[in-house]
Design a protein around this motif. Structure first.
Motif, PDB file in Angstrom:
ATOM      1  N   ALA A  89      -3.003  10.774   3.588  1.00  0.00           N
ATOM      2  CA  ALA A  89      -1.835  11.584   4.074  1.00  0.00           C
ATOM      3  C   ALA A  89      -1.439  11.222   5.662  1.00  0.00           C
ATOM      4  O   ALA A  89      -0.396  11.145   6.044  1.00  0.00           O
ATOM      5  CB  ALA A  89      -2.092  13.078   3.855  1.00  0.00           C
ATOM      6  N   THR A  90      -2.763  11.110   6.423  1.00  0.00           N
ATOM      7  CA  THR A  90      -2.491  10.635   7.594  1.00  0.00           C
ATOM      8  C   THR A  90      -1.714   9.351   7.888  1.00  0.00           C
ATOM      9  O   THR A  90      -0.771   9.220   8.479  1.00  0.00           O
ATOM     10  CB  THR A  90      -3.644  10.459   8.429  1.00  0.00           C
ATOM     11  OG1 THR A  90      -4.838  11.615   7.747  1.00  0.00           O
ATOM     12  CG2 THR A  90      -3.762  10.489   9.861  1.00  0.00           C
ATOM     13  N   ALA A  91      -2.118   8.511   7.138  1.00  0.00           N
ATOM     14  CA  ALA A  91      -1.681   7.138   7.237  1.00  0.00           C
ATOM     15  C   ALA A  91       0.066   7.265   6.852  1.00  0.00           C
ATOM     16  O   ALA A  91       0.852   6.613   7.750  1.00  0.00           O
ATOM     17  CB  ALA A  91      -2.135   5.910   6.256  1.00  0.00           C
ATOM     18  N   ILE A  92       0.473   7.898   5.920  1.00  0.00           N
ATOM     19  CA  ILE A  92       1.660   7.938   5.493  1.00  0.00           C
ATOM     20  C   ILE A  92       2.548   8.599   6.379  1.00  0.00           C
ATOM     21  O   ILE A  92       3.507   8.363   6.933  1.00  0.00           O
ATOM     22  CB  ILE A  92       2.010   8.453   4.025  1.00  0.00           C
ATOM     23  CG1 ILE A  92       1.172   7.796   2.829  1.00  0.00           C
ATOM     24  CG2 ILE A  92       3.210   8.802   3.817  1.00  0.00           C
ATOM     25  CD1 ILE A  92       2.173   6.616   2.529  1.00  0.00           C
ATOM     26  N   ALA A  93       2.184   9.698   7.028  1.00  0.00           N
ATOM     27  CA  ALA A  93       2.527  10.459   8.035  1.00  0.00           C
ATOM     28  C   ALA A  93       2.898   9.728   9.188  1.00  0.00           C
ATOM     29  O   ALA A  93       4.042   9.730   9.849  1.00  0.00           O
ATOM     30  CB  ALA A  93       2.042  11.930   8.350  1.00  0.00           C
ATOM     31  N   LEU A  94       1.827   8.968   9.628  1.00  0.00           N
ATOM     32  CA  LEU A  94       2.054   8.185  10.812  1.00  0.00           C
ATOM     33  C   LEU A  94       3.214   7.194  10.836  1.00  0.00           C
ATOM     34  O   LEU A  94       3.910   6.877  11.581  1.00  0.00           O
ATOM     35  CB  LEU A  94       0.735   7.566  11.333  1.00  0.00           C
ATOM     36  CG  LEU A  94       0.660   6.840  12.687  1.00  0.00           C
ATOM     37  CD1 LEU A  94       0.758   7.528  13.834  1.00  0.00           C
ATOM     38  CD2 LEU A  94      -0.700   6.151  12.805  1.00  0.00           C
ATOM     39  N   ARG A  95       3.060   6.348   9.431  1.00  0.00           N
ATOM     40  CA  ARG A  95       4.076   5.173   9.471  1.00  0.00           C
ATOM     41  C   ARG A  95       5.258   5.811   9.430  1.00  0.00           C
ATOM     42  O   ARG A  95       6.254   5.155  10.131  1.00  0.00           O
ATOM     43  CB  ARG A  95       3.538   4.806   7.905  1.00  0.00           C
ATOM     44  CG  ARG A  95       4.591   3.718   7.734  1.00  0.00           C
ATOM     45  CD  ARG A  95       4.598   3.406   6.036  1.00  0.00           C
ATOM     46  NE  ARG A  95       5.231   4.402   5.501  1.00  0.00           N
ATOM     47  CZ  ARG A  95       5.613   4.643   4.264  1.00  0.00           C
ATOM     48  NH1 ARG A  95       5.024   3.566   3.378  1.00  0.00           N
ATOM     49  NH2 ARG A  95       6.038   5.695   3.672  1.00  0.00           N
ATOM     50  N   LEU A 117       0.867  -1.292   0.057  1.00  0.00           N
ATOM     51  CA  LEU A 117       0.122   0.199  -0.139  1.00  0.00           C
ATOM     52  C   LEU A 117       0.850   1.327   0.116  1.00  0.00           C
ATOM     53  O   LEU A 117       0.279   2.341  -0.603  1.00  0.00           O
ATOM     54  CB  LEU A 117      -0.895   0.168   1.341  1.00  0.00           C
ATOM     55  CG  LEU A 117      -1.921  -1.227   1.288  1.00  0.00           C
ATOM     56  CD1 LEU A 117      -2.733  -0.899   2.551  1.00  0.00           C
ATOM     57  CD2 LEU A 117      -2.843  -1.038   0.131  1.00  0.00           C
ATOM     58  N   GLY A 118       2.087   1.303   0.397  1.00  0.00           N
ATOM     59  CA  GLY A 118       3.031   2.432   0.657  1.00  0.00           C
ATOM     60  C   GLY A 118       2.791   3.326  -0.651  1.00  0.00           C
ATOM     61  O   GLY A 118       2.624   4.377  -0.473  1.00  0.00           O
ATOM     62  N   PRO A 119       3.511   2.775  -1.642  1.00  0.00           N
ATOM     63  CA  PRO A 119       3.662   3.395  -2.877  1.00  0.00           C
ATOM     64  C   PRO A 119       2.052   3.853  -3.494  1.00  0.00           C
ATOM     65  O   PRO A 119       2.042   5.051  -3.933  1.00  0.00           O
ATOM     66  CB  PRO A 119       4.178   2.382  -4.021  1.00  0.00           C
ATOM     67  CG  PRO A 119       4.577   1.337  -3.060  1.00  0.00           C
ATOM     68  CD  PRO A 119       4.137   1.187  -1.883  1.00  0.00           C
ATOM     69  N   LEU A 120       1.148   3.059  -3.282  1.00  0.00           N
ATOM     70  CA  LEU A 120      -0.179   3.471  -3.893  1.00  0.00           C
ATOM     71  C   LEU A 120      -0.521   4.841  -3.000  1.00  0.00           C
ATOM     72  O   LEU A 120      -1.000   5.725  -3.732  1.00  0.00           O
ATOM     73  CB  LEU A 120      -1.173   2.283  -3.630  1.00  0.00           C
ATOM     74  CG  LEU A 120      -2.530   2.617  -3.845  1.00  0.00           C
ATOM     75  CD1 LEU A 120      -2.569   2.624  -5.263  1.00  0.00           C
ATOM     76  CD2 LEU A 120      -3.334   1.404  -3.458  1.00  0.00           C
ATOM     77  N   PHE A 121      -0.433   4.689  -1.531  1.00  0.00           N
ATOM     78  CA  PHE A 121      -0.952   5.655  -0.891  1.00  0.00           C
ATOM     79  C   PHE A 121      -0.127   7.096  -1.299  1.00  0.00           C
ATOM     80  O   PHE A 121      -0.614   8.271  -1.473  1.00  0.00           O
ATOM     81  CB  PHE A 121      -0.791   5.420   0.544  1.00  0.00           C
ATOM     82  CG  PHE A 121      -1.831   4.534   1.124  1.00  0.00           C
ATOM     83  CD1 PHE A 121      -2.767   3.869   0.300  1.00  0.00           C
ATOM     84  CD2 PHE A 121      -2.029   4.456   2.512  1.00  0.00           C
ATOM     85  CE1 PHE A 121      -3.635   3.015   0.832  1.00  0.00           C
ATOM     86  CE2 PHE A 121      -3.032   3.657   2.771  1.00  0.00           C
ATOM     87  CZ  PHE A 121      -3.852   2.822   2.244  1.00  0.00           C
ATOM     88  N   LEU A 122       1.004   6.782  -1.354  1.00  0.00           N
ATOM     89  CA  LEU A 122       1.989   8.093  -1.904  1.00  0.00           C
ATOM     90  C   LEU A 122       1.363   8.562  -2.889  1.00  0.00           C
ATOM     91  O   LEU A 122       1.412   9.909  -3.098  1.00  0.00           O
ATOM     92  CB  LEU A 122       3.457   7.703  -1.846  1.00  0.00           C
ATOM     93  CG  LEU A 122       4.182   7.653  -0.644  1.00  0.00           C
ATOM     94  CD1 LEU A 122       5.471   7.183  -1.102  1.00  0.00           C
ATOM     95  CD2 LEU A 122       4.578   9.147  -0.131  1.00  0.00           C
ATOM     96  N   GLY A 123       1.070   7.835  -4.100  1.00  0.00           N
ATOM     97  CA  GLY A 123       0.519   8.389  -5.324  1.00  0.00           C
ATOM     98  C   GLY A 123      -0.830   9.015  -4.981  1.00  0.00           C
ATOM     99  O   GLY A 123      -1.105  10.039  -5.680  1.00  0.00           O
ATOM    100  N   LEU A 124      -1.693   8.459  -4.280  1.00  0.00           N
ATOM    101  CA  LEU A 124      -2.985   8.860  -4.034  1.00  0.00           C
ATOM    102  C   LEU A 124      -3.053  10.383  -3.270  1.00  0.00           C
ATOM    103  O   LEU A 124      -3.674  10.965  -3.407  1.00  0.00           O
ATOM    104  CB  LEU A 124      -3.801   7.776  -3.430  1.00  0.00           C
ATOM    105  CG  LEU A 124      -4.491   6.659  -4.224  1.00  0.00           C
ATOM    106  CD1 LEU A 124      -4.894   5.510  -3.358  1.00  0.00           C
ATOM    107  CD2 LEU A 124      -5.273   7.076  -5.171  1.00  0.00           C
ATOM    108  N   GLN A 125      -1.991  10.281  -2.339  1.00  0.00           N
ATOM    109  CA  GLN A 125      -1.607  11.722  -1.662  1.00  0.00           C
ATOM    110  C   GLN A 125      -1.329  12.606  -2.854  1.00  0.00           C
ATOM    111  O   GLN A 125      -1.855  14.023  -2.345  1.00  0.00           O
ATOM    112  CB  GLN A 125      -0.550  11.206  -0.698  1.00  0.00           C
ATOM    113  CG  GLN A 125      -0.524  12.312   0.408  1.00  0.00           C
ATOM    114  CD  GLN A 125       0.951  12.069   1.119  1.00  0.00           C
ATOM    115  OE1 GLN A 125       1.429  11.171   1.045  1.00  0.00           O
ATOM    116  NE2 GLN A 125       1.142  13.277   1.730  1.00  0.00           N
TER     117      GLN A 125
END
Ligand SMILES: Nc1ncnc2c1ncn2[C@@H]1O[C@H](COP(=O)(O)OP(=O)(O)OP(=O)(O)O)[C@@H](O)[C@H]1O
Ligand SMILES: [Mg+2]
Lengths: 314, 291
Positions: A190-196, A149-157
């Motif tokens: 953004a929240t998920a990525i920042a928290l991770r 999910l990491g790269p996907l979330f970064l993209g969606l962000q």
């Protein structure tokens, strides 16, 4: 042995540190104040110049408003009718003098709109936080999930949140849930990525210390990892809010729903070609966003960082 | 001869001690634990490394013995301590604490880390209290133990302070207190004073020694400093690197606290230093030949 100063080094540590800190403050406070006075003066001068140029050359106020027009529009949305923008004549600013027109109201639209947007934000941001915190922690715990999910979330962000609007309309229709969908999708990545990312910076020694001190299983999470993640949580919260607020305003601007939020007021301003109202609503949005960020989330972050001895970074 | 050189020494009872009768209050009511630590054929190789970090180590720390491990950087000292702490699993061999095998981390083997590892979200006393809370000690008893511990580390009025408000030496003392209140059978210390200045170090040596003489804990202590080793140890273990084995043991029968002006201590320091230098030279030579 009733004092800590048994050890000379500890005894001297404090007096050395304290005077330095206060001297620092003393040296800072005066330039600090004059700096703010200067900034205020410059802004005031700009406003006067701006207003003055309208008064003198009667520039097209329907394309860009003077400060006084914005004041009128703001008060108008609060249910108070004023004519600050009119030429100085008898009865100014309470009676109409010139030709300037904006949407007649007398209805306190602004507080209602703020309340509507506030409720949406509260609900949407809670959902987004719950999802973001859950996924952020999950991605931190299971590296496979992170790889997935990491790269996907970064993209969606990177996707501007209003880009979710068409999809939300088609899937959920034009209603409250669609607005919430835009808000949630616009902020929880953004929240998920920042928290991770924040969780990754927790020193592994805390976990080892916790295990050594018998904090096993859920206790390790509850008493060690959770508190250790507080600085990360605080910054992701702040990050998440700014995304959520922007998403909501964007969504409200496009969705024309019965419950009229701030974004709706902005759009109404456009429809009635009331540029003063447009600017007034924009200023309100900025003010709310900044106030909440500064007085809620930055405060939380500062407190946590202070407690951890990380020195405030706002 | 005072300094005996032992190769693979059989366990020897500990040296003479000068015990000062000081009352630590609640800490004293805890029943003493024997804390006999036995390592048998202990081996550990990390994935992707050529040599074993620890190979066939046989070591017995008698109850109440102060054992100091020295050796060049990377020879496996921390690995040894982490194995005993249960933070990492061994490949072969046994670790027995009072005849019970060790499998996971636990409060019976309290550790003092090099970078203190105190929790910054808690105050000093909350940090000390933490392990007691986790092991289910009732609140009143916790309070007494924490107070006693704060007095013991000479910080009776700093309990309310946050960790970043303490000096480096104070932090290490809090870390020691946090470990000691649990009444562990063995105290593991991994270069606990490495980041401190000389004066603070000396003070803490005195305090650790005092604590050790009072509580009679078994202590396994890792350091880079020969002076520290000679000051504190009943026995000094010099490790061999790549693979990590015991190179030599020095049994020190001098009474505590030691007189650093005495010729025996001087001799001992020289001998241990020589041994470590030889080991460093050997390891360097091997590395050059190997390339
Ligand atoms: N987690 C790990 N993964 C892989 N190799 C490791 C790991 N930890 C240590 N090692 C290796 O094991 C060997 C021993 O490391 P260890 O940390 O025990 O050394 P040390 O004696 O404590 O050194 P220092 O005095 O510098 O702290 C080193 O070669 C190191 O590279
Ligand atoms: Mg080490």
């Amino acid at each position: 042995m009733d004092s800590d100063s048994v050890l000379p080094r500890d005894g001297t540590a404090d007096p050395v540190v304290r005077p330095l800190a206060t001297a620092d403050e003393g040296a800072h406070s005066r330039p600090h104040r004059t700096k703010w006075i200067k900034i205020l003066l410059v802004w005031l001068a700009a406003l006067v110049l701006w207003e003055g140029s309208y008064r003198i050359i009667q520039w097209k106020s329907w394309q860009f408003p003077a400060p006084s027009h914005v004041v009128d529009a703001t008060l108008d949305m609060l249910g108070v009718r004023t004519y600050f923008g009119d030429p100085l004549a008898e009865g100014w600013p309470w009676q109409r003098a010139g030709a300037h027109v904006h949407v007649a109201a007398g209805d306190a639209k602004l507080p209602k709109a703020i309340a509507v947007s506030g409720v949406r934000l509260l609900i949407g941001f809670s959902i987004s936080l719950a999802l973001g915190i859950f996924l952020g922690m999950a991605m931190w715990t299971w590296s496979f999930l992170d790889d997935l999910l990491g790269p996907l979330f970064l993209g969606l962000q990177t996707l501007p949140s209003v880009c979710w609007v068409p999809l939300a309309i088609l899937t959920l229709g034009i209603n409250e849930s669609a607005i919430l969908m835009v808000l949630v999708l616009g902020s929880f990545f953004a929240t998920a990525i920042a928290l991770r990312d924040g969780l990754r910076t927790i020193p592994p020694i805390y976990e080892r210390a916790g295990l050594m001190l018998a904090a096993t299983n859920w206790r390790l999470y509850r008493y060690v990892l959770l508190p250790a993640s507080l600085p990360a949580m605080a910054s992701s919260l702040r990050q998440g809010f700014s995304f959520a607020w922007r998403s909501l305003m964007g969504a409200e601007l496009i969705f024309m729903l019965q419950n009229q939020g701030l974004g709706f007021l902005l759009n109404i301003g456009r429809e009635f070609a009331d540029v003063a109202q447009v600017v007034a609503v924009m200023i309100v949005m900025i003010a709310i966003g900044m106030t909440v960020d500064r007085w809620v989330f930055a405060q939380i972050e500062r407190r946590v960082r202070n407690r951890f001895g990380l020195m405030a970074a706002t | 001869m005072i300094v005996q050189q032992l190769e693979r020494a059989a366990p020897v009872t500990t040296a003479k001690r000068i015990a000062k009768p000081v009352e630590w209050g609640a800490l004293h009511t805890a029943p003493p634990k024997p804390g006999r630590l036995v390592l048998r054929n202990l081996s550990k190789r990390f994935a992707d490394s050529k040599h074993a970090a620890i190979e066939d180590i046989d070591l017995t720390c008698e109850s109440g013995e102060f054992v100091v491990v020295v050796g060049p950087s990377g020879c496996g000292k921390s690995t040894l301590l982490n194995l005993v702490a249960g933070m990492i699993r061994c490949d072969r061999g046994d670790i027995l604490l009072d005849d019970k095998p060790i499998t996971e981390p636990g409060p019976d083997r309290a550790m003092v880390f090099q970078e203190h590892g105190l929790f910054p979200w808690l105050t000093a006393e909350q940090n000390i209290e933490f392990g007691l809370k986790m092991t289910g000690v009732p609140a009143r008893q916790r309070r007494q133990l924490v107070d006693a511990a704060l007095r013991m580390i000479h910080l009776p009025h700093s309990g309310h302070k946050l960790i970043h408000q303490l000096s480096g030496g104070m932090r290490q003392r809090v870390a020691i207190a946090r470990a000691l209140v649990l009444n562990p059978a063995v105290l593991l210390m991994d270069e606990p004073f490495a980041s401190l200045d000389a004066q603070t170090r000396t003070l803490l040596h005195e305090q650790v020694q005092e604590l050790w003489l009072q509580t009679g804990k078994t202590i396994l202590f890792v350091t880079h400093s020969v002076g520290e080793a000679v000051r504190l140890a009943d026995r000094i273990i010099v490790l061999h690197s790549n693979p990590g084995r015991i190179r030599r043991e020095f049994k020190i029968a001098l009474p505590h606290p030691r007189d650093f002006d005495s010729p025996e201590v001087g001799d001992l320091i020289r001998m241990v230093r020589k041994e470590i230098e030889d080991e460093v030279n050997r390891a360097n030579a091997e590395q050059i030949n190997g390339q």
